[in-house]
Structures are given as structure tokens and as C-alpha cells.
Design a protein around this motif. Structure first.
Motif, mmCIF file in Angstrom:
data_model
loop_
_atom_site.group_PDB
_atom_site.id
_atom_site.type_symbol
_atom_site.label_atom_id
_atom_site.label_comp_id
_atom_site.label_asym_id
_atom_site.label_seq_id
_atom_site.Cartn_x
_atom_site.Cartn_y
_atom_site.Cartn_z
ATOM 1 N N ALA A 139 30.429 19.554 21.083
ATOM 2 C CA ALA A 139 31.512 18.617 21.398
ATOM 3 C C ALA A 139 31.246 17.224 20.852
ATOM 4 C CB ALA A 139 31.713 18.563 22.908
ATOM 5 N N ARG A 140 30.013 16.752 20.953
ATOM 6 C CA ARG A 140 29.708 15.368 20.575
ATOM 7 C C ARG A 140 29.804 15.140 19.072
ATOM 8 N NH1 ARG A 140 23.065 15.285 21.199
ATOM 9 N NH2 ARG A 140 22.650 16.777 19.509
ATOM 10 N N TYR A 141 29.810 16.221 18.292
ATOM 11 C CA TYR A 141 29.771 16.039 16.844
ATOM 12 C C TYR A 141 31.103 16.286 16.162
ATOM 13 C CZ TYR A 141 27.052 14.997 12.755
ATOM 14 O OH TYR A 141 26.553 14.362 11.647
ATOM 15 N N LEU A 142 32.125 16.625 16.910
ATOM 16 C CA LEU A 142 33.454 16.794 16.322
ATOM 17 C C LEU A 142 34.050 15.436 15.945
ATOM 18 C CD1 LEU A 142 34.843 19.470 18.766
ATOM 19 C CD2 LEU A 142 34.507 19.803 16.305
ATOM 20 N N SER A 143 34.912 15.433 14.942
ATOM 21 C CA SER A 143 35.561 14.199 14.514
ATOM 22 C C SER A 143 37.029 14.205 14.941
ATOM 23 C CB SER A 143 35.485 14.054 12.990
ATOM 24 O OG SER A 143 34.152 13.862 12.578
ATOM 25 N N PRO A 144 37.478 13.204 15.713
ATOM 26 C CA PRO A 144 38.887 13.130 16.097
ATOM 27 C C PRO A 144 39.763 12.838 14.879
ATOM 28 C CG PRO A 144 37.719 11.151 16.788
ATOM 29 C CD PRO A 144 36.682 12.095 16.274
ATOM 30 N N ILE A 145 40.910 13.484 14.815
ATOM 31 C CA ILE A 145 41.831 13.299 13.699
ATOM 32 C C ILE A 145 42.875 12.256 14.079
ATOM 33 C CG2 ILE A 145 43.429 14.444 12.126
ATOM 34 C CD1 ILE A 145 40.488 15.363 11.937
ATOM 35 N N PRO A 146 43.050 11.212 13.276
ATOM 36 C CA PRO A 146 44.029 10.158 13.604
ATOM 37 C C PRO A 146 45.451 10.708 13.669
ATOM 38 C CG PRO A 146 42.561 9.449 11.833
ATOM 39 C CD PRO A 146 42.316 10.909 12.033
ATOM 40 N N ASP A 147 46.247 10.124 14.523
ATOM 41 C CA ASP A 147 47.660 10.505 14.623
ATOM 42 C C ASP A 147 48.361 10.236 13.288
ATOM 43 O OD1 ASP A 147 47.305 11.163 17.269
ATOM 44 O OD2 ASP A 147 47.988 9.213 18.019
ATOM 45 N N GLY A 148 49.278 11.114 12.949
ATOM 46 C CA GLY A 148 50.083 10.922 11.759
ATOM 47 C C GLY A 148 49.485 11.467 10.478
ATOM 48 N N LEU A 149 48.262 11.944 10.526
ATOM 49 C CA LEU A 149 47.622 12.490 9.329
ATOM 50 C C LEU A 149 47.947 13.972 9.201
ATOM 51 C CD1 LEU A 149 45.752 12.059 6.912
ATOM 52 C CD2 LEU A 149 43.799 12.444 8.430
ATOM 53 N N ASP A 150 48.477 14.372 8.059
ATOM 54 C CA ASP A 150 48.770 15.777 7.776
ATOM 55 C C ASP A 150 47.498 16.606 8.000
ATOM 56 O OD1 ASP A 150 49.422 18.246 6.709
ATOM 57 O OD2 ASP A 150 49.749 17.516 4.667
ATOM 58 N N LEU A 151 47.540 17.555 8.917
ATOM 59 C CA LEU A 151 46.340 18.298 9.288
ATOM 60 C C LEU A 151 45.808 19.139 8.139
ATOM 61 C CD1 LEU A 151 47.207 19.404 12.937
ATOM 62 C CD2 LEU A 151 45.859 17.438 12.166
ATOM 63 N N ALA A 152 46.699 19.734 7.360
ATOM 64 C CA ALA A 152 46.241 20.517 6.214
ATOM 65 C C ALA A 152 45.565 19.605 5.193
ATOM 66 C CB ALA A 152 47.415 21.253 5.575
ATOM 67 N N ALA A 153 46.119 18.432 4.976
ATOM 68 C CA ALA A 153 45.547 17.483 4.025
ATOM 69 C C ALA A 153 44.219 16.931 4.521
ATOM 70 C CB ALA A 153 46.518 16.346 3.773
ATOM 71 N N ALA A 154 44.020 16.917 5.840
ATOM 72 C CA ALA A 154 42.787 16.372 6.407
ATOM 73 C C ALA A 154 41.592 17.288 6.186
ATOM 74 C CB ALA A 154 42.972 16.125 7.910
#
Length: 337
Positions: A139-154
Motif C-alpha cells: 500500500a505505501r508504495y502505490l502512486s496516486p493518479i491525479p484527477d483528470g489524467l487519462d488512465l490509459a495514457a498514465a
């Protein structure tokens, strides 16, 4: 796939040393203490995955094991928490990186070198990776994905994007610097052009002529088609002329031995060469120590970024300054990819 299913479809390396892939139906794992279960939505495919599958990195301590689930550029949603986990919360969109975990306490980690931690777990190499529908992650090593960012592109940003961004930041790119990108029209290269421009640099892209329009559309200020130069010295002279004496930073996004053999001749005074692509044969880069001292050249290498660099990389993409070019394919197509 419904979250109530009990089946986890996963692509495994069926015969390490060859590119053979098999897609199996496995049980969905349960998260332990400090872990979460991520329902993966997208995974990028990196050349390193191919190298793990084919045992193409002779410097690795042990060969890839049969049945390994590869992949290290995953984007998904947390659907279950193990004991003791408060964040990320269920429903959070998260990214899984090249390093799946690190101790965060050793000297390497304290310097931000988490991917070189002696206790690091590498996704897709003795740690089940992102070529599956459900993945356990610390859990501590996951990276949060910013809102509005295309998930496939991320997804490709979790390795390719953060690697080129980190290379630029750690080589202290400055506004107006010339950044040379070899292999500029490829996966790493097309992101390197955009991150360099976002950080205020000028970009000289080098690739096959068929990539010229693509590289220019991404913001490259100048383009050189390496196939138009029969002599390596002529290509070097063209680089020196465009950059008024040599590039400040050279990003080796290509693994071509010829590229590495000539890379130092493309740099100017106090130029910084960053090794990213891994040549299949060692010995491609044989620098002259005298020339390095005379021009005060720096050579460094990057395998991937740390957690902070990932977040910075993602925030730039979320602002719209960087757009990943990608193609969606099914898990069953992985062998062909």
C-alpha cells in the motif's frame, strides 16, 4: 470484469529465454497486512518486459523464473485493503511502478534511489507484475493518479515517463538548454521531447526520417534523420552546428550500439550524457577520458524514478503538457506485442 468474479486472467512467461506467453486463469489473491488488492485497468508494455521474458539482461543476478507474471506499468483501482491499511482507500486510482516496494530506510532509499534498494521488489521480476487483472501491491508504495489524467495514457508514465523526466531533472536541465533525444520517435523518446519542452528546454530529435513529422508535432525544435549521414562524423558535425557547440543534455532513449558509440561527440562543454536504453552488447560506450576531462563531461544512468519523481511526472501530464501516444490491445495479444 466484475469485481465479484473469482478468476484472475494473467499472462505468464511460459518459457523464459524465449518470448513465449501463456494466458492463464488464476485465483484472485488476498491482500495481507500492509497490502492492497488492485483491479488493474491498463498496463503499458516496456522493452524491459521483453528482456525479462527472454533473459536479455546478462547483468541480472538470476534468470527469470518460468510462470512469472510480467509487467511494471500498471494503472488500476484499489478494491480491497489488508490489515493495517488506511490509505490508499478503496476506490482510489493508483499506479504500480517498476519498483513494487522498497525498504525506504537504507542509504540508497534515503537518497531517493529507491529503485536501487537492496530490498526492492521489482514488478514482473520475482514479484507478480501488471500483466494480470488483479494484483497485490504494498500500500505505501502505490502512486496516486491525479484527477483528470487519462488512465490509459498514465500507464506508460509509470516507467517510460518517469524515467525520462527523472533523467532531465537529475541532469539539472535549465531553461533554454539544448536536449538531444536519440530514438526520439519511440516510447521513451516521444515522452522525453514533451517533458524537456515542459521544463523549458530546446529539443534536437534524432531518429529515422519517417518519425520527423511526429517528433515535430510533439514540439521538437530541430530534427535529424540519422539515415541521411553515411559518416558518423557528419552527423556529429550537424548536431554541433544546430546546437552551437553541442547539446547540454543527451538522452539515450535508443539502445543502438552505434548511437552510444557516437553519443559523447554530440555534447558541448559540461554536457551530460544520460544512459537509458540498454544495448544488447556491452562495450558500445568507450569514452576518451582525456576528452571528458577537457570538456568536463558527465555520464550518468537512470533505471526509473522514485515516488516523488513519479508524482511530479504525473502532475505535469495532468496539466496537459504531456500526452502519451498509445494503442489499446487485449491481454491475449501480449505475445504478439
Amino acid at each position: 470484469m466484475s469485481q465479484t468474479t473469482t478468476i484472475n486472467r494473467a499472462a505468464i512467461y511460459a518459457d523464459p529465454g524465449t518470448p513465449k506467453i501463456e494466458v492463464l486463469e488464476l485465483p484472485i489473491p488476498e491482500p495481507g497486512p500492509g497490502e492492497v488488492l488492485v483491479r488493474l485497468l491498463y498496463s503499458g508494455v516496456c522493452h524491459t518486459d521483453y528482456a525479462f521474458c527472454t533473459n536479455g539482461f546478462p547483468h541480472l543476478p538470476v534468470p527469470t523464473q518460468k510462470g512469472q507474471i510480467g509487467g511494471h506499468e500498471g494503472i488500476g483501482e484499489v478494491i480491497a485493503q489488508g490489515t493495517g491499511v488506511k490509505t490508499p482507500q478503496v476506490g482510489s486510482k493508483v499506479g504500480i511502478k517498476f519498483a513494487a516496494d522498497a525498504c525506504l530506510a537504507c542509504s540508497n532509499c534515503l537518497e531517493g534511489g529507491e529503485t536501487s534498494c537492496a530490498e526492492a521488489k521489482i514488478s514482473g521480476y520475482y514479484t507478480p507484475g501488471t500483466f494480470q487483472q488483479y494484483c497485490i501491491s504494498t500500500a505505501r508504495y502505490l502512486s496516486p493518479i491525479p484527477d483528470g489524467l487519462d488512465l490509459a495514457a498514465a500507464a506508460p508514465l509509470m516507467c517510460g515517463g518517469v524515467t525520462v523526466y527523472t533523467a532531465l531533472v537529475r541532469s539539472h536541465v535549465r531553461n533554454g538548454d539544448w536536449v538531444l533525444v536519440s530514438g526520439a520517435g519511440g516510447g521513451l523518446g516521444h515522452l522525453a521531447i514533451q517533458y524537456a519542452k515542459a521544463l523549458g528546454a530546446r529539443v534536437l530529435a534524432i531518429d529515422h526520417g519517417s518519425k520527423k513529422q511526429f517528433c515535430q508535432s510533439l514540439g521538437a525544435d530541430e530534427f535529424l534523420d540519422f539515415t541521411m549521414f553515411q559518416e558518423d562524423k557528419d552527423l556529429s558535425n550537424a548536431v554541433l552546428q544546430i546546437t552551437s557547440g553541442g547539446a547540454r543534455i543527451g538522452l539515450m532513449c535508443s539502445s543502438s550500439p552505434r548511437t552510444y558509440a557516437n553519443a559523447l561527440s554530440w555534447l558541448g562543454f559540461r554536457g551530460h550524457l544520460v544512459c537509458l536504453g540498454v544495448p544488447e552488447v556491452e562495450g558500445s560506450l568507450t569514452p576518451s577520458i582525456g576528452e571528458m576531462i577537457n570538456n568536463e563531461i558527465t555520464i550518468s544512468a537512470i533505471k526509473a524514478g522514485n515516488r516523488r519523481e513519479v508524482q511530479e511526472c504525473l502532475q505535469i501530464a495532468a496539466s496537459g503538457a504531456v500526452k502519451t501516444h498509445y494503442e489499446l490491445r487485449k491481454l491475449d495479444d501480449l505475445g504478439d506485442i
